[in-house]
Design a protein around this motif. Structure first.
Motif, PDB file in Angstrom:
ATOM      1  N   ASN A  88      -5.966  -0.174  -7.800  1.00 32.27           N
ATOM      2  CA  ASN A  88      -6.857   0.985  -7.939  1.00 32.27           C
ATOM      3  C   ASN A  88      -7.290   1.186  -9.389  1.00 32.27           C
ATOM      4  OD1 ASN A  88      -5.247   1.291  -5.466  1.00 32.27           O
ATOM      5  ND2 ASN A  88      -6.331   3.233  -5.222  1.00 32.27           N
ATOM      6  N   GLN A  89      -6.399   0.857 -10.308  1.00 27.27           N
ATOM      7  CA  GLN A  89      -6.709   1.052 -11.724  1.00 27.27           C
ATOM      8  C   GLN A  89      -7.736   0.042 -12.246  1.00 27.27           C
ATOM      9  OE1 GLN A  89      -2.953   0.991 -13.798  1.00 27.27           O
ATOM     10  NE2 GLN A  89      -2.302   2.966 -12.979  1.00 27.27           N
ATOM     11  N   THR A 124       0.823  -1.214   0.000  1.00 24.89           N
ATOM     12  CA  THR A 124       0.000   0.000   0.000  1.00 24.89           C
ATOM     13  C   THR A 124       0.854   1.260   0.000  1.00 24.89           C
ATOM     14  OG1 THR A 124      -0.115  -0.019   2.434  1.00 24.89           O
ATOM     15  CG2 THR A 124      -1.898  -1.132   1.232  1.00 24.89           C
ATOM     16  N   GLU A 125       0.246   2.347  -0.484  1.00 28.10           N
ATOM     17  CA  GLU A 125       0.819   3.686  -0.382  1.00 28.10           C
ATOM     18  C   GLU A 125      -0.190   4.561   0.354  1.00 28.10           C
ATOM     19  OE1 GLU A 125       3.498   5.337  -3.883  1.00 28.10           O
ATOM     20  OE2 GLU A 125       1.651   4.454  -4.662  1.00 28.10           O
ATOM     21  N   ASN A 146      -3.438   3.738  -2.103  1.00 27.07           N
ATOM     22  CA  ASN A 146      -3.109   2.994  -3.320  1.00 27.07           C
ATOM     23  C   ASN A 146      -2.739   1.557  -2.947  1.00 27.07           C
ATOM     24  OD1 ASN A 146      -3.571   5.037  -5.134  1.00 27.07           O
ATOM     25  ND2 ASN A 146      -1.519   5.021  -5.997  1.00 27.07           N
ATOM     26  N   TYR A 147      -3.266   0.609  -3.711  1.00 29.16           N
ATOM     27  CA  TYR A 147      -3.046  -0.812  -3.451  1.00 29.16           C
ATOM     28  C   TYR A 147      -2.335  -1.477  -4.629  1.00 29.16           C
ATOM     29  CZ  TYR A 147      -6.161  -0.966   0.621  1.00 29.16           C
ATOM     30  OH  TYR A 147      -6.734  -0.782   1.859  1.00 29.16           O
ATOM     31  N   TYR A 148      -1.437  -2.417  -4.293  1.00 26.61           N
ATOM     32  CA  TYR A 148      -0.700  -3.155  -5.318  1.00 26.61           C
ATOM     33  C   TYR A 148      -0.632  -4.636  -4.947  1.00 26.61           C
ATOM     34  CZ  TYR A 148       0.968   1.555  -6.362  1.00 26.61           C
ATOM     35  OH  TYR A 148       1.039   2.900  -6.655  1.00 26.61           O
ATOM     36  N   ASN A 155      -1.467  -2.557 -10.159  1.00 23.32           N
ATOM     37  CA  ASN A 155      -2.046  -1.438  -9.423  1.00 23.32           C
ATOM     38  C   ASN A 155      -3.544  -1.690  -9.347  1.00 23.32           C
ATOM     39  OD1 ASN A 155      -3.316   1.018  -8.716  1.00 23.32           O
ATOM     40  ND2 ASN A 155      -1.578   2.207  -9.481  1.00 23.32           N
TER      41      ASN A 155
END
Length: 264
Positions: free
Chosen positions: A32-33, A12-13, A19-21, A30
């Motif tokens: 979120n995309q 996460t960021e 933001n999640y990865y 990614n």
């Protein structure tokens, strides 16, 4: 496009929103995309996070034999008050236990479904709060080792919860709390050996999650049983993927599964 990889908890960021990865060996996604997109997840096999063998996962991403052997799955992980490295006493691997236990730890209050007390390494703030789906959190004690954090948590559990109701968290069935007031209210119950580490003055941290639609009746996906699932991603909160049909998938609870993920 199809990705294949071993599930571990999403990286996460701390942005607004978070933001999640999903990070695999040779690739990452990614997440979120992918909001609003149709995703197919398919179970391929098991891969223990320790030994790498295709053996059924027992707990925390480890096969049964590894779970009962390696220091990363010892009881003090879940129960910090059982830590003994500060005494020079080995549980499973003293070198590893010193590395993890003998570093600054935070006792915190987080509000995900309700106000709860928890423990994390200082280096894991605010990641720990993100993983729990907390929309607000505050540090209340910073101690030099895991044991002190653990005994503080045990003492405070008599006056505040220590569990998250995952359904309420995912439904966003929450209310804002004044965590500064909670911190002051709990100060009197901090054990004597940790009182000097109380954080006198700080403010709560607020977290925003990438969710377009919260489920009214979340139903948990068992990918090991179902083998394949297709749905439209509606949000991400904690370590859960939330789909438009109210299906939810806990990535962290499925660590150790190798999956195919197809984005349509």
């Amino acid at each position: 496009m199809t990705y294949q990889g071993l599930l571990t908890k999403m990286e996460t960021e701390f942005l607004e929103p978070i933001n999640y990865y999903l990070v695999f060996k040779n690739d990452f996604i990614n997440m979120n995309q992918l909001l609003g997109k149709t995703i197919t997840m398919e179970f391929v096999k098991y891969e223990c996070l320790n030994c790498g063998l295709n053996k059924p996962i027992y707990r925390q991403g480890f096969c049964k034999s590894c779970f009962f052997d390696i220091p990363q799955a010892a009881d003090w992980i879940m129960r910090p008050e059982l830590s003994t490295a500060h005494l020079g006493k080995e549980d499973r691997d003293l070198e590893y236990e010193k590395k993890v236990q003998l570093q600054p730890h935070i006792v915190y209050l987080a509000n995900s479904s309700n106000v709860k007390v928890g423990v994390t390494r200082k280096s894991q703030v605010p990641t720990r709060w993100i993983d729990q789906g907390a929309h607000e959190a505050i540090e209340i004690v910073e101690v030099p080792n895991r044991y002190l954090a653990g005994v503080t948590e045990v003492a405070l559990k008599n006056y505040v919860g220590d569990k998250t109701n995952w359904r309420s968290m995912l439904k966003n069935d929450i209310k804002d709390e004044n965590l500064v007031e909670w911190r002051e209210k709990l100060k009197a119950y901090i054990p004597e050996e940790a009182k000097d580490y109380f954080i006198e003055s700080n403010t709560e941290t607020n977290l925003v999650f990438p969710v377009n639609k919260y489920p009214e009746k979340p139903k948990s996906l068992n990918l090991k049983k179902e083998h394949k699932y297709t749905g439209v991603l509606a949000g991400i909160k904690g370590q859960y993927l939330i789909f438009e049909d109210q299906t939810v998938f806990n990535v962290r609870s499925n660590e150790g599964l190798v999956v195919n993920i197809t984005v349509n």
